[in-house]
Design an enzyme around this catalytic site. Structure first.
Site, mmCIF file in Angstrom:
data_model
loop_
_atom_site.group_PDB
_atom_site.id
_atom_site.type_symbol
_atom_site.label_atom_id
_atom_site.label_comp_id
_atom_site.label_asym_id
_atom_site.label_seq_id
_atom_site.Cartn_x
_atom_site.Cartn_y
_atom_site.Cartn_z
ATOM 1 N N ASP A 97 0.799 -1.260 -0.032
ATOM 2 C CA ASP A 97 0.014 0.138 -0.115
ATOM 3 C C ASP A 97 0.896 1.274 0.188
ATOM 4 O O ASP A 97 1.962 1.234 0.108
ATOM 5 C CB ASP A 97 -0.800 0.110 1.240
ATOM 6 C CG ASP A 97 -2.355 0.692 1.086
ATOM 7 O OD1 ASP A 97 -2.374 1.969 0.793
ATOM 8 O OD2 ASP A 97 -3.358 0.156 0.982
ATOM 9 N N TYR A 119 -13.350 7.294 -12.772
ATOM 10 C CA TYR A 119 -13.596 6.278 -12.045
ATOM 11 C C TYR A 119 -14.027 5.078 -13.059
ATOM 12 O O TYR A 119 -13.757 3.973 -13.309
ATOM 13 C CB TYR A 119 -14.362 6.330 -11.027
ATOM 14 C CG TYR A 119 -14.313 5.081 -10.034
ATOM 15 C CD1 TYR A 119 -13.257 4.841 -9.211
ATOM 16 C CD2 TYR A 119 -15.365 4.352 -9.978
ATOM 17 C CE1 TYR A 119 -13.125 3.599 -8.335
ATOM 18 C CE2 TYR A 119 -15.465 3.206 -9.130
ATOM 19 C CZ TYR A 119 -14.237 2.840 -8.447
ATOM 20 O OH TYR A 119 -14.215 1.888 -7.554
#
Length: 256
Positions: free
Chosen positions: A37, A156
């Site tokens: 991450d 998106y």
């Protein structure tokens, strides 16, 4: 024996939400985990949770939109455990809700950079590693926004449609090499991302559940664990004849 006992699993976006649930589920089902991450504190917490439960994991910080970070991530995973058997390309951002004609270019670039380019870069590196070790299974995180449109979320939506395209092509090109590639398409899931979208859409007047529950035929949003269970199953031998698919997990949303 777990579903993926003895396998090595790489999960991006593992600091929270679906990524964390997936990392924990892989570990619970017998895999060794590489969690990655950009949120180092959250990623290290995921690893600590796995270790506390008796599992084995390492954390590698990486921004999937950066080719050098992705190459380093894969190299560290292989150096630590010798191979990557399962990979989950989950890292993603939602961006700002804005009408199509008003979308800022920097918002588009950021979303495409993480969600689509990041998946592309990870796929390339993961496939290269899997070719050397004899195969594997990859799951890409798309969305119901990869299957249908959502006003205000054009970058998106474009990114998640693109993820399905990458999934299909990679699956076709490497099927005979023993690499399976699939996508999952979550509907509303109880995550920080959904909370952010609800905050933007209702100016804080409604929670994500209040906004999204009525839109799903089952009358509720899903949980990260429900998505994680599907992902791990897709990476297991039980899904050995499944590749090139994009599976909705959405309480019936796209069936409407």
């Amino acid at each position: 024996m777990g579903l993926v006992t003895g396998k090595t699993a790489l999960i991006t976006g593992a600091a929270a939400g679906i990524g964390r649930a997936t990392a924990l589920t892989f570990a619970a089902e017998g895999a060794i985990v590489v969690a990655s991450d950009v949120d180092d504190a959250g990623g290290k917490e995921t690893v600590a949770m796995i270790e506390k439960a008796g599992g084995k994991a390492i954390y590698v910080s990486a921004d999937v939109s950066k080719p050098t970070d992705v190459k380093t991530l894969i190299a560290k995973a292989v150096a630590a455990y010798g191979r990557i058997d399962c990979a989950v390309n989950n890292a993603g951002i939602e961006g700002k809700i804005t009408p199509f004609a008003d979308q800022p270019e920097d918002n588009f670039d950021a979303i495409i950079g993480v969600n689509l380019k990041g998946t592309y870069l990870c796929l390339q590196a993961e496939i290269a590693a899997m070719l050397k070790s004899g195969g594997g299974a990859i799951v890409n995180l798309s969305s119901i926004a990869g299957l249908i449109g959502f006003p205000g979320l054009s970058p998106y939506v474009a990114s998640k449609h693109g993820v399905i395209g990458l999934t299909k092509n990679a699956a076709l090109e490497y099927a005979k090499a023993g690499i399976r590639v699939n996508a999952v398409c979550p509907g509303g899931i109880d995550t920080r991302m959904l909370d952010s979208l609800a905050e933007q859409a209702t100016a804080g007047a409604q929670s994500s559940a209040e906004m999204m529950d009525p839109l799903h035929p089952m009358g509720r949003i899903g949980t990260p664990q429900e998505v994680a269970d599907l992902i791990v199953w897709l990476c297991s031998p039980r899904a050995g004849f499944i590749t090139g698919t994009a599976i909705p997990i959405d309480g019936g949303y796209v069936a409407q």
